[in-house]
Design a protein around this motif. Structure first.
Motif, PDB file in Angstrom:
ATOM      1  N   GLN A 151     -13.681   1.106   2.223  1.00 52.65           N
ATOM      2  CA  GLN A 151     -14.064   2.390   1.617  1.00 52.65           C
ATOM      3  C   GLN A 151     -14.149   2.297   0.097  1.00 52.65           C
ATOM      4  OE1 GLN A 151     -14.689   5.268   3.181  1.00 52.65           O
ATOM      5  NE2 GLN A 151     -13.518   5.424   5.069  1.00 52.65           N
ATOM      6  N   GLY A 152     -13.691   1.181  -0.476  1.00 56.80           N
ATOM      7  CA  GLY A 152     -13.783   1.020  -1.926  1.00 56.80           C
ATOM      8  C   GLY A 152     -12.459   0.931  -2.662  1.00 56.80           C
ATOM      9  N   PHE A 153     -11.326   1.029  -1.932  1.00 58.98           N
ATOM     10  CA  PHE A 153     -10.020   0.838  -2.583  1.00 58.98           C
ATOM     11  C   PHE A 153      -9.882  -0.621  -3.001  1.00 58.98           C
ATOM     12  CE2 PHE A 153      -9.356   4.801  -0.492  1.00 58.98           C
ATOM     13  CZ  PHE A 153      -8.255   5.417  -1.085  1.00 58.98           C
ATOM     14  N   MET A 154      -9.138  -0.846  -4.077  1.00 57.97           N
ATOM     15  CA  MET A 154      -8.975  -2.208  -4.589  1.00 57.97           C
ATOM     16  C   MET A 154      -7.588  -2.752  -4.257  1.00 57.97           C
ATOM     17  SD  MET A 154     -11.842  -2.843  -6.050  1.00 57.97           S
ATOM     18  CE  MET A 154     -11.555  -4.266  -7.079  1.00 57.97           C
ATOM     19  N   PRO A 155      -7.515  -3.995  -3.773  1.00 62.14           N
ATOM     20  CA  PRO A 155      -6.186  -4.608  -3.579  1.00 62.14           C
ATOM     21  C   PRO A 155      -5.471  -4.743  -4.922  1.00 62.14           C
ATOM     22  CG  PRO A 155      -7.929  -5.896  -2.512  1.00 62.14           C
ATOM     23  CD  PRO A 155      -8.612  -4.888  -3.382  1.00 62.14           C
ATOM     24  N   VAL A 156      -4.172  -4.500  -4.920  1.00 60.94           N
ATOM     25  CA  VAL A 156      -3.376  -4.559  -6.152  1.00 60.94           C
ATOM     26  C   VAL A 156      -2.279  -5.600  -5.960  1.00 60.94           C
ATOM     27  CG1 VAL A 156      -1.825  -3.260  -7.661  1.00 60.94           C
ATOM     28  CG2 VAL A 156      -3.783  -2.113  -6.640  1.00 60.94           C
ATOM     29  N   THR A 157      -2.224  -6.568  -6.869  1.00 58.92           N
ATOM     30  CA  THR A 157      -1.161  -7.571  -6.765  1.00 58.92           C
ATOM     31  C   THR A 157      -0.043  -7.303  -7.770  1.00 58.92           C
ATOM     32  OG1 THR A 157      -2.477  -8.996  -8.200  1.00 58.92           O
ATOM     33  CG2 THR A 157      -2.610  -9.399  -5.826  1.00 58.92           C
ATOM     34  N   GLN A 158      -0.349  -6.577  -8.840  1.00 56.14           N
ATOM     35  CA  GLN A 158       0.699  -6.119  -9.760  1.00 56.14           C
ATOM     36  C   GLN A 158       0.233  -4.850 -10.464  1.00 56.14           C
ATOM     37  OE1 GLN A 158      -0.024 -10.076 -12.147  1.00 56.14           O
ATOM     38  NE2 GLN A 158       1.205  -8.740 -13.353  1.00 56.14           N
ATOM     39  N   LEU A 159       1.209  -3.990 -10.784  1.00 56.99           N
ATOM     40  CA  LEU A 159       0.889  -2.692 -11.374  1.00 56.99           C
ATOM     41  C   LEU A 159       0.938  -2.783 -12.892  1.00 56.99           C
ATOM     42  CD1 LEU A 159       1.761  -1.926  -8.421  1.00 56.99           C
ATOM     43  CD2 LEU A 159       2.481   0.245  -9.343  1.00 56.99           C
ATOM     44  N   HIS A 160      -0.227  -3.060 -13.502  1.00 53.23           N
ATOM     45  CA  HIS A 160      -0.222  -3.102 -14.965  1.00 53.23           C
ATOM     46  C   HIS A 160      -1.386  -2.316 -15.568  1.00 53.23           C
ATOM     47  CE1 HIS A 160      -3.426  -6.016 -14.607  1.00 53.23           C
ATOM     48  NE2 HIS A 160      -2.661  -6.784 -13.865  1.00 53.23           N
ATOM     49  N   SER A 161      -2.394  -1.955 -14.754  1.00 55.95           N
ATOM     50  CA  SER A 161      -3.509  -1.185 -15.313  1.00 55.95           C
ATOM     51  C   SER A 161      -3.981  -0.146 -14.306  1.00 55.95           C
ATOM     52  CB  SER A 161      -4.663  -2.120 -15.701  1.00 55.95           C
ATOM     53  OG  SER A 161      -5.112  -2.814 -14.548  1.00 55.95           O
ATOM     54  N   VAL A 162      -4.723   0.830 -14.808  1.00 50.93           N
ATOM     55  CA  VAL A 162      -5.232   1.909 -13.964  1.00 50.93           C
ATOM     56  C   VAL A 162      -6.339   1.354 -13.070  1.00 50.93           C
ATOM     57  CG1 VAL A 162      -6.450   4.131 -13.984  1.00 50.93           C
ATOM     58  CG2 VAL A 162      -4.652   3.660 -15.671  1.00 50.93           C
ATOM     59  N   PRO A 163      -6.274   1.588 -11.753  1.00 46.18           N
ATOM     60  CA  PRO A 163      -7.333   1.086 -10.872  1.00 46.18           C
ATOM     61  C   PRO A 163      -8.652   1.805 -11.126  1.00 46.18           C
ATOM     62  CG  PRO A 163      -5.827   2.515  -9.660  1.00 46.18           C
ATOM     63  CD  PRO A 163      -5.239   2.326 -11.020  1.00 46.18           C
ATOM     64  N   PRO A 164      -9.775   1.207 -10.710  1.00 47.98           N
ATOM     65  CA  PRO A 164     -11.072   1.849 -10.949  1.00 47.98           C
ATOM     66  C   PRO A 164     -11.225   3.154 -10.165  1.00 47.98           C
ATOM     67  CG  PRO A 164     -11.332  -0.200  -9.696  1.00 47.98           C
ATOM     68  CD  PRO A 164      -9.903  -0.118 -10.105  1.00 47.98           C
ATOM     69  N   VAL A 165     -12.093   4.027 -10.682  1.00 50.56           N
ATOM     70  CA  VAL A 165     -12.348   5.316 -10.024  1.00 50.56           C
ATOM     71  C   VAL A 165     -13.148   5.081  -8.743  1.00 50.56           C
ATOM     72  CG1 VAL A 165     -13.574   7.518 -10.233  1.00 50.56           C
ATOM     73  CG2 VAL A 165     -12.278   6.617 -12.173  1.00 50.56           C
ATOM     74  N   LEU A 166     -12.738   5.753  -7.673  1.00 53.64           N
ATOM     75  CA  LEU A 166     -13.448   5.687  -6.395  1.00 53.64           C
ATOM     76  C   LEU A 166     -14.357   6.912  -6.317  1.00 53.64           C
ATOM     77  CD1 LEU A 166     -13.802   4.130  -3.795  1.00 53.64           C
ATOM     78  CD2 LEU A 166     -11.855   5.346  -2.829  1.00 53.64           C
ATOM     79  N   HIS A 167     -15.652   6.690  -6.527  1.00 52.09           N
ATOM     80  CA  HIS A 167     -16.587   7.813  -6.643  1.00 52.09           C
ATOM     81  C   HIS A 167     -16.769   8.522  -5.306  1.00 52.09           C
ATOM     82  CE1 HIS A 167     -17.510   6.987 -10.783  1.00 52.09           C
ATOM     83  NE2 HIS A 167     -17.606   5.717 -10.478  1.00 52.09           N
TER      84      HIS A 167
END
Length: 257
Positions: free
Chosen positions: A149-165
């Protein structure tokens, strides 16, 4: 005694004029009911009542709500969510009882520190494994389905993930109502997750949401996060899930206030 029932044009279009007229005449409208939104009793002879039609892939369920809780509307849901709704409407039996317990999406709100700034976040974790519709596999496809659906895998929390339009978080009167996803074929948005009863969020969370005008949504499979009573423990659980490859994320615009 006339029923104080609202049947919207959308609901009427789905159930047909004949059925809608029967409802309005009180032939098959309930006198008393449990509101599908706040779960407290209502009475269609005493107070304005909305007809809410939940439509899944194969079935549809007509439910009733206080007009002050929800307007009359059609809500597109997954078949799994619909079976869960049927069980909550008919806890003593009825359609959907034979189905195994369907996973429900648990949602926790919290503030997450990224790049020195606090961001409002929702953490979604199902109560059980999520499999693809129609699949007989006993694995868990929750993250692959979200990545598609467009979610991004995250391996560490250091930046804001991209917007899911096309997705958004619906906040109204300071309460969390739903996470909306794009409708099929470019239609109006539908609820991916909808609160049975609107969730109160902390003033600090709402202030951060209004500041950024977006909410971060993190999702993890069952057993990855758990119900964490404090935000520092929630952050630890998110970091651990990310390190284990069990976390996806997206930023979503805020709808409402």
């Amino acid at each position: 005694m006339p029923r104080m029932l609202d049947v919207s044009d959308d609901v009427r279009a789905e159930i047909g004029d004949e059925e809608a007229d029967r409802l309005l005449a009180g032939e098959n409208a309930p006198g008393s009911y449990d509101c599908t939104s706040c779960r407290t009793p209502g009475d269609s002879e005493q107070e304005r009542t909305s007809t809410v039609l939940f439509i899944g892939d194969e079935t549809a369920v007509l439910a009733f709500a206080h007009a002050t809780c929800l307007p009359s509307q059609v809500v597109q849901v997954t078949e799994e969510q619909l079976q869960g709704a049927v069980r909550s409407i008919n806890p003593d039996g009825g359609p959907g009882q034979a189905a195994p317990e369907q996973a429900v999406l648990g949602v926790t709100s919290g503030l997450v520190l990224l790049g020195g700034e606090l961001h409002p976040a929702l953490v979604v974790e199902p109560t059980g494994p999520i499999v693809r519709p129609g699949s007989t596999d006993i694995g868990d496809d929750f993250l692959p389905l979200l990545i598609e659906q467009g979610f991004m895998p995250v391996t560490q929390l250091h930046s804001v993930p991209p917007v899911l339009h096309g997705w958004s978080v619906l906040l109204a009167m300071g309460q969390l109502h739903a996470v909306l996803q794009p409708g099929t074929g470019g239609g109006s948005p539908v609820a991916w997750w909808q609160a049975h009863q609107a969730l109160q969020v902390a003033e600090s969370w709402r202030a951060a949401a209004n500041k950024h005008q977006q909410v971060l949504l993190f999702a993890a499979p069952v057993g990855s996060i758990g119900r964490q009573p404090r935000e520092d423990l929630l952050r630890d659980a998110l970091d651990k899930a990310a390190a284990n490859g069990k976390l996806v994320a997206a930023a979503m615009p805020l709808a409402g206030t």
